[in-house]
Scaffold this motif. Structure first.
Motif, short mmCIF file in Angstrom:
data_model
loop_
_atom_site.label_atom_id
_atom_site.label_comp_id
_atom_site.label_asym_id
_atom_site.label_seq_id
_atom_site.Cartn_x
_atom_site.Cartn_y
_atom_site.Cartn_z
N CYS A 18 37.02 41.80 41.61
CA CYS A 18 36.31 42.82 40.84
C CYS A 18 36.07 42.23 39.45
O CYS A 18 37.01 42.00 38.70
CB CYS A 18 37.13 44.10 40.77
SG CYS A 18 36.28 45.40 39.86
N GLN A 73 32.61 38.11 46.39
CA GLN A 73 33.51 37.58 47.41
C GLN A 73 33.38 36.07 47.44
O GLN A 73 32.27 35.53 47.47
CB GLN A 73 33.18 38.14 48.79
CG GLN A 73 33.57 39.60 48.92
CD GLN A 73 33.34 40.10 50.34
OE1 GLN A 73 32.29 39.86 50.91
NE2 GLN A 73 34.34 40.77 50.88
N THR A 100 38.24 38.68 47.35
CA THR A 100 37.35 39.65 46.70
C THR A 100 37.82 39.85 45.27
O THR A 100 38.99 40.15 45.03
CB THR A 100 37.37 40.99 47.46
OG1 THR A 100 36.96 40.76 48.81
CG2 THR A 100 36.43 41.99 46.81
N SER A 143 29.38 36.62 49.07
CA SER A 143 28.48 37.73 48.77
C SER A 143 28.74 38.22 47.36
O SER A 143 29.79 38.00 46.78
CB SER A 143 28.65 38.87 49.78
OG SER A 143 29.91 39.49 49.61
N ARG A 144 27.74 38.92 46.85
CA ARG A 144 27.82 39.41 45.47
C ARG A 144 27.19 40.79 45.42
O ARG A 144 26.13 41.01 45.98
CB ARG A 144 27.07 38.43 44.59
CG ARG A 144 26.91 38.86 43.20
CD ARG A 144 26.05 37.86 42.44
NE ARG A 144 26.66 37.67 41.16
CZ ARG A 144 26.79 36.55 40.53
NH1 ARG A 144 26.34 35.45 41.07
NH2 ARG A 144 27.36 36.49 39.37
N SER A 145 27.87 41.71 44.75
CA SER A 145 27.35 43.05 44.56
C SER A 145 27.33 43.33 43.06
O SER A 145 28.33 43.74 42.49
CB SER A 145 28.21 44.09 45.29
OG SER A 145 27.79 45.38 44.95
N ASP A 146 26.18 43.07 42.43
CA ASP A 146 26.07 43.32 40.99
C ASP A 146 26.20 44.80 40.67
O ASP A 146 26.68 45.17 39.60
CB ASP A 146 24.73 42.79 40.47
CG ASP A 146 24.67 41.27 40.55
OD1 ASP A 146 25.73 40.63 40.41
OD2 ASP A 146 23.57 40.74 40.74
N GLN A 147 25.79 45.64 41.62
CA GLN A 147 25.86 47.09 41.42
C GLN A 147 27.31 47.56 41.25
O GLN A 147 27.61 48.41 40.43
CB GLN A 147 25.22 47.80 42.61
CG GLN A 147 25.26 49.31 42.52
CD GLN A 147 24.63 49.95 43.76
OE1 GLN A 147 24.20 49.27 44.67
NE2 GLN A 147 24.59 51.26 43.77
N HIS A 148 28.23 46.97 42.03
CA HIS A 148 29.63 47.39 41.98
C HIS A 148 30.50 46.40 41.20
O HIS A 148 31.70 46.63 41.04
CB HIS A 148 30.18 47.54 43.39
CG HIS A 148 29.46 48.57 44.19
ND1 HIS A 148 29.53 49.91 43.92
CD2 HIS A 148 28.63 48.45 45.25
CE1 HIS A 148 28.79 50.58 44.78
NE2 HIS A 148 28.22 49.72 45.60
#
Length: 75
Positions: A65, A24, A63, A15-20
């Motif tokens: 950052c 992963q 994960t 998964s990927r969260s560009d916002q944060h």
């Protein structure tokens, strides 16, 4: 016990969260000295020997950052 990574087989984005700025990854690798291949012999003492370990396929979910790492593109 020394657990050296012998070969990385896969590194997949889970998964990927560009916002944060978080990604992963699931990494699958062959790691040395993980699985018991021969148990220790302790008795009789004249033939005693330590346990032997061999390589095995392992995986981990990681994960990362993206703000905390420096990236270099490898080809």
């Amino acid at each position: 016990m020394n657990n050296d990574v012998l070969r990385i087989e896969e590194a997949d984005v889970i998964s990927r969260s560009d916002q944060h700025g978080v990604i992963q990854l699931r990494v699958t690798a062959i790691v040395d000295d993980v699985v018991l291949t021969s148990p220790a012999i302790v008795y009789p003492p004249d033939i005693a020997e330590p346990a032997q370990f061999g390589p095995a396929r392992c995986w981990a979910d990681i994960t990362v950052c993206l703000n905390d790492v420096q990236w270099e593109i490898a080809e």
